[in-house]
Design a protein around this motif. Sequence first.
Motif, PDB file in Angstrom:
ATOM      1  N   THR A 200       0.895  -1.297  -0.016  1.00  0.00           N
ATOM      2  CA  THR A 200      -0.062  -0.042  -0.180  1.00  0.00           C
ATOM      3  C   THR A 200       0.740   1.316  -0.217  1.00  0.00           C
ATOM      4  OG1 THR A 200      -2.016   1.197   1.272  1.00  0.00           O
ATOM      5  CG2 THR A 200      -0.210   0.365   2.544  1.00  0.00           C
ATOM      6  N   ILE A 201       2.254   1.088   0.040  1.00  0.00           N
ATOM      7  CA  ILE A 201       3.227   2.095   0.011  1.00  0.00           C
ATOM      8  C   ILE A 201       4.124   1.649  -0.759  1.00  0.00           C
ATOM      9  CG2 ILE A 201       2.739   3.209   2.174  1.00  0.00           C
ATOM     10  CD1 ILE A 201       5.023   1.804   3.579  1.00  0.00           C
ATOM     11  N   GLY A 202       5.125   2.835  -1.375  1.00  0.00           N
ATOM     12  CA  GLY A 202       6.224   2.330  -2.212  1.00  0.00           C
ATOM     13  C   GLY A 202       5.870   2.261  -3.627  1.00  0.00           C
ATOM     14  N   LYS A 203       6.973   2.062  -4.450  1.00  0.00           N
ATOM     15  CA  LYS A 203       6.998   2.048  -5.661  1.00  0.00           C
ATOM     16  C   LYS A 203       7.741   0.873  -6.355  1.00  0.00           C
ATOM     17  CE  LYS A 203       6.796   6.997  -6.124  1.00  0.00           C
ATOM     18  NZ  LYS A 203       7.301   8.337  -6.623  1.00  0.00           N
ATOM     19  N   THR A 252       1.770   7.172  -0.084  1.00  0.00           N
ATOM     20  CA  THR A 252       2.548   7.442   1.020  1.00  0.00           C
ATOM     21  C   THR A 252       1.744   7.276   2.215  1.00  0.00           C
ATOM     22  OG1 THR A 252       2.161   9.859   0.747  1.00  0.00           O
ATOM     23  CG2 THR A 252       3.971   8.783  -0.359  1.00  0.00           C
ATOM     24  N   THR A 253       0.704   6.447   2.001  1.00  0.00           N
ATOM     25  CA  THR A 253      -0.081   6.391   3.344  1.00  0.00           C
ATOM     26  C   THR A 253      -0.314   4.815   3.479  1.00  0.00           C
ATOM     27  OG1 THR A 253      -1.198   8.712   3.136  1.00  0.00           O
ATOM     28  CG2 THR A 253      -2.516   6.784   4.704  1.00  0.00           C
ATOM     29  N   PHE A 254       0.050   4.368   4.759  1.00  0.00           N
ATOM     30  CA  PHE A 254      -0.175   3.032   5.063  1.00  0.00           C
ATOM     31  C   PHE A 254      -1.677   2.749   5.434  1.00  0.00           C
ATOM     32  CE2 PHE A 254      -0.023  -1.252   6.964  1.00  0.00           C
ATOM     33  CZ  PHE A 254       1.101  -1.659   6.446  1.00  0.00           C
ATOM     34  N   ASP A 255      -2.395   2.321   4.337  1.00  0.00           N
ATOM     35  CA  ASP A 255      -3.853   2.216   4.521  1.00  0.00           C
ATOM     36  C   ASP A 255      -4.116   0.667   3.735  1.00  0.00           C
ATOM     37  OD1 ASP A 255      -3.726   2.645   1.743  1.00  0.00           O
ATOM     38  OD2 ASP A 255      -4.527   4.769   2.189  1.00  0.00           O
ATOM     39  N   ASN A 256      -5.432   0.526   3.672  1.00  0.00           N
ATOM     40  CA  ASN A 256      -6.007  -0.651   2.876  1.00  0.00           C
ATOM     41  C   ASN A 256      -6.323  -0.386   1.611  1.00  0.00           C
ATOM     42  OD1 ASN A 256      -8.182   0.746   3.701  1.00  0.00           O
ATOM     43  ND2 ASN A 256      -9.748  -0.965   4.158  1.00  0.00           N
ATOM     44  N   TYR A 257      -6.050   0.640   0.694  1.00  0.00           N
ATOM     45  CA  TYR A 257      -6.203   0.842  -0.583  1.00  0.00           C
ATOM     46  C   TYR A 257      -5.504  -0.259  -1.491  1.00  0.00           C
ATOM     47  CZ  TYR A 257      -9.123   5.079  -0.768  1.00  0.00           C
ATOM     48  OH  TYR A 257     -10.021   6.148  -0.766  1.00  0.00           O
ATOM     49  N   TYR A 258      -4.371  -0.645  -1.027  1.00  0.00           N
ATOM     50  CA  TYR A 258      -4.037  -1.769  -1.855  1.00  0.00           C
ATOM     51  C   TYR A 258      -4.984  -2.912  -2.069  1.00  0.00           C
ATOM     52  CZ  TYR A 258      -1.211  -6.062  -2.531  1.00  0.00           C
ATOM     53  OH  TYR A 258      -0.634  -7.395  -3.125  1.00  0.00           O
ATOM     54  N   PHE A 259      -5.481  -3.252  -1.086  1.00  0.00           N
ATOM     55  CA  PHE A 259      -6.650  -4.385  -1.314  1.00  0.00           C
ATOM     56  C   PHE A 259      -7.932  -3.833  -2.105  1.00  0.00           C
ATOM     57  CE2 PHE A 259      -4.401  -5.304   2.679  1.00  0.00           C
ATOM     58  CZ  PHE A 259      -3.729  -6.638   2.257  1.00  0.00           C
ATOM     59  N   LYS A 260      -8.454  -2.761  -2.015  1.00  0.00           N
ATOM     60  CA  LYS A 260      -9.455  -2.030  -2.769  1.00  0.00           C
ATOM     61  C   LYS A 260      -9.031  -2.243  -4.020  1.00  0.00           C
ATOM     62  CE  LYS A 260     -10.547   1.188   0.949  1.00  0.00           C
ATOM     63  NZ  LYS A 260     -12.134   0.811   1.345  1.00  0.00           N
ATOM     64  N   ASN A 261      -7.775  -1.776  -4.549  1.00  0.00           N
ATOM     65  CA  ASN A 261      -7.245  -1.697  -5.766  1.00  0.00           C
ATOM     66  C   ASN A 261      -7.336  -3.233  -6.485  1.00  0.00           C
ATOM     67  OD1 ASN A 261      -6.589   1.020  -5.772  1.00  0.00           O
ATOM     68  ND2 ASN A 261      -4.593   0.516  -5.044  1.00  0.00           N
ATOM     69  N   LEU A 262      -6.889  -4.417  -5.653  1.00  0.00           N
ATOM     70  CA  LEU A 262      -7.032  -5.532  -6.095  1.00  0.00           C
ATOM     71  C   LEU A 262      -8.342  -5.946  -6.657  1.00  0.00           C
ATOM     72  CD1 LEU A 262      -4.630  -7.453  -3.614  1.00  0.00           C
ATOM     73  CD2 LEU A 262      -3.946  -6.204  -5.898  1.00  0.00           C
ATOM     74  N   ILE A 263      -9.163  -5.570  -5.838  1.00  0.00           N
ATOM     75  CA  ILE A 263     -10.752  -5.700  -6.200  1.00  0.00           C
ATOM     76  C   ILE A 263     -11.177  -5.250  -7.329  1.00  0.00           C
ATOM     77  CG2 ILE A 263     -13.140  -5.495  -5.330  1.00  0.00           C
ATOM     78  CD1 ILE A 263     -12.150  -6.140  -2.551  1.00  0.00           C
ATOM     79  N   SER A 264     -10.527  -3.791  -7.772  1.00  0.00           N
ATOM     80  CA  SER A 264     -10.751  -3.336  -9.163  1.00  0.00           C
ATOM     81  C   SER A 264      -9.950  -3.526 -10.090  1.00  0.00           C
ATOM     82  CB  SER A 264     -10.557  -1.653  -8.638  1.00  0.00           C
ATOM     83  OG  SER A 264     -11.444  -1.259  -7.844  1.00  0.00           O
ATOM     84  N   GLN A 265      -9.041  -4.781  -9.980  1.00  0.00           N
ATOM     85  CA  GLN A 265      -8.169  -5.449 -11.015  1.00  0.00           C
ATOM     86  C   GLN A 265      -7.098  -4.294 -11.288  1.00  0.00           C
ATOM     87  OE1 GLN A 265     -10.356  -7.262 -14.463  1.00  0.00           O
ATOM     88  NE2 GLN A 265      -9.698  -9.110 -13.361  1.00  0.00           N
ATOM     89  N   LYS A 266      -6.542  -3.659 -10.155  1.00  0.00           N
ATOM     90  CA  LYS A 266      -5.648  -2.462 -10.366  1.00  0.00           C
ATOM     91  C   LYS A 266      -4.479  -2.853  -9.451  1.00  0.00           C
ATOM     92  CE  LYS A 266      -8.894   1.035 -11.437  1.00  0.00           C
ATOM     93  NZ  LYS A 266      -9.724   2.324 -10.848  1.00  0.00           N
ATOM     94  N   GLY A 267      -4.079  -4.105  -9.385  1.00  0.00           N
ATOM     95  CA  GLY A 267      -2.858  -4.234  -8.797  1.00  0.00           C
ATOM     96  C   GLY A 267      -1.628  -4.273  -9.698  1.00  0.00           C
ATOM     97  N   LEU A 268      -0.531  -3.535  -9.192  1.00  0.00           N
ATOM     98  CA  LEU A 268       0.631  -3.158 -10.236  1.00  0.00           C
ATOM     99  C   LEU A 268       1.399  -4.469 -10.628  1.00  0.00           C
ATOM    100  CD1 LEU A 268       2.036  -1.203 -11.756  1.00  0.00           C
ATOM    101  CD2 LEU A 268       3.519  -0.800  -9.629  1.00  0.00           C
ATOM    102  N   LEU A 269       1.624  -5.493  -9.880  1.00  0.00           N
ATOM    103  CA  LEU A 269       2.345  -6.585  -9.988  1.00  0.00           C
ATOM    104  C   LEU A 269       1.463  -7.798 -10.209  1.00  0.00           C
ATOM    105  CD1 LEU A 269       5.285  -6.427  -7.177  1.00  0.00           C
ATOM    106  CD2 LEU A 269       5.136  -5.145  -9.374  1.00  0.00           C
ATOM    107  N   HIS A 270       1.900  -8.691 -11.133  1.00  0.00           N
ATOM    108  CA  HIS A 270       1.242 -10.062 -11.399  1.00  0.00           C
ATOM    109  C   HIS A 270       1.089 -10.600 -10.108  1.00  0.00           C
ATOM    110  CE1 HIS A 270       0.299 -13.649 -13.563  1.00  0.00           C
ATOM    111  NE2 HIS A 270       0.818 -14.391 -12.626  1.00  0.00           N
TER     112      HIS A 270
END
Length: 328
Positions: A200-203, A252-270
Amino acid sequence: MAASTSHSFCSSLAIVVLAVLVIFTGSSSALSKNHYSKSCPKVFTAVQSVVQSAISKQPRQGASLIRLFFHDCFVNGCDGSVLLDDTSSFTGEKTAGPNNGSLRAFEVVDDIKSKVEKECPGVVSCADILAIAARDSVEILGGPSWDVKLGRRDSKTASLSAANSGVIPPPTSTLSNLISRFQAKGLSTKDMVALSGAHTIGKARCVVFRDHIYNDSNIDSSFAKTRQNKCPRTTGLPGDNKIAPLDLQTPTTFDNYYFKNLISQKGLLHSDQELFNGGSTDSLVKTYSQDVKTFYSDFVKAMIKMGDINPLTGSSGEIRKNCRKVNN
């Protein structure tokens, strides 16, 4: 007399069993939250001040410090070996496939070590510094905090072959590969998904997400096109090192948007999108996307558990004066 002999035998057997249990459960039990309470009571403020300063200048450093801790623990345990520079007697882990051109924040660790050494010379290990710095990074960027277990000692060597052996899951990993790699380190599927939430943070660099945005079908098309604008299809060009946030909304915020993105098929890595792709971890991703407190709770438990992977304690290893090299 017979009863006395029997009692003595039982006592001896109990001691043997206890010794065996200690051997097979590892030495993580030797770690404690108050390890430096007397020998270096200012260690936490010293570490936090340097981490805070580094993140203030470049928020990405927080993610880099967390990643250093992860890559350290997965290769021969949490022993600070990832920090060692190459020497004439061994080639370290820094140039291994999962690390080369990818791991950062070594200078931040140097600064932390320098400050801690001024407070209490030769007391705090580099392995423990990584554990504290990872916790501080999460907290400073808005995530949960926890009491870090300490008492690790530093390795006197590092292994390029161990770092290249496949213990660190690559960004091309399938779900089954992710699960098995984490299980091999004593971490459950839940631990794996929770720890993945650190994305949820980093590049990440174009070279590690190129295949996903050009070749995978389980990706939002508009998201893929946005990323393609910054990551050319052709390999081997300067574009390989172009970076993109792992979490587009709040990088730059440690939250749960990473998981929200996965549900929207917006995960950056395979490997990110594999966590929500019709498999066994879909329900957990949904839970974390809706309940940040549950994510935080599971993440903390998993970080503490990861910090218990094969630490050097007691008389094993040493306390390095310089995190880049062993003591003379």
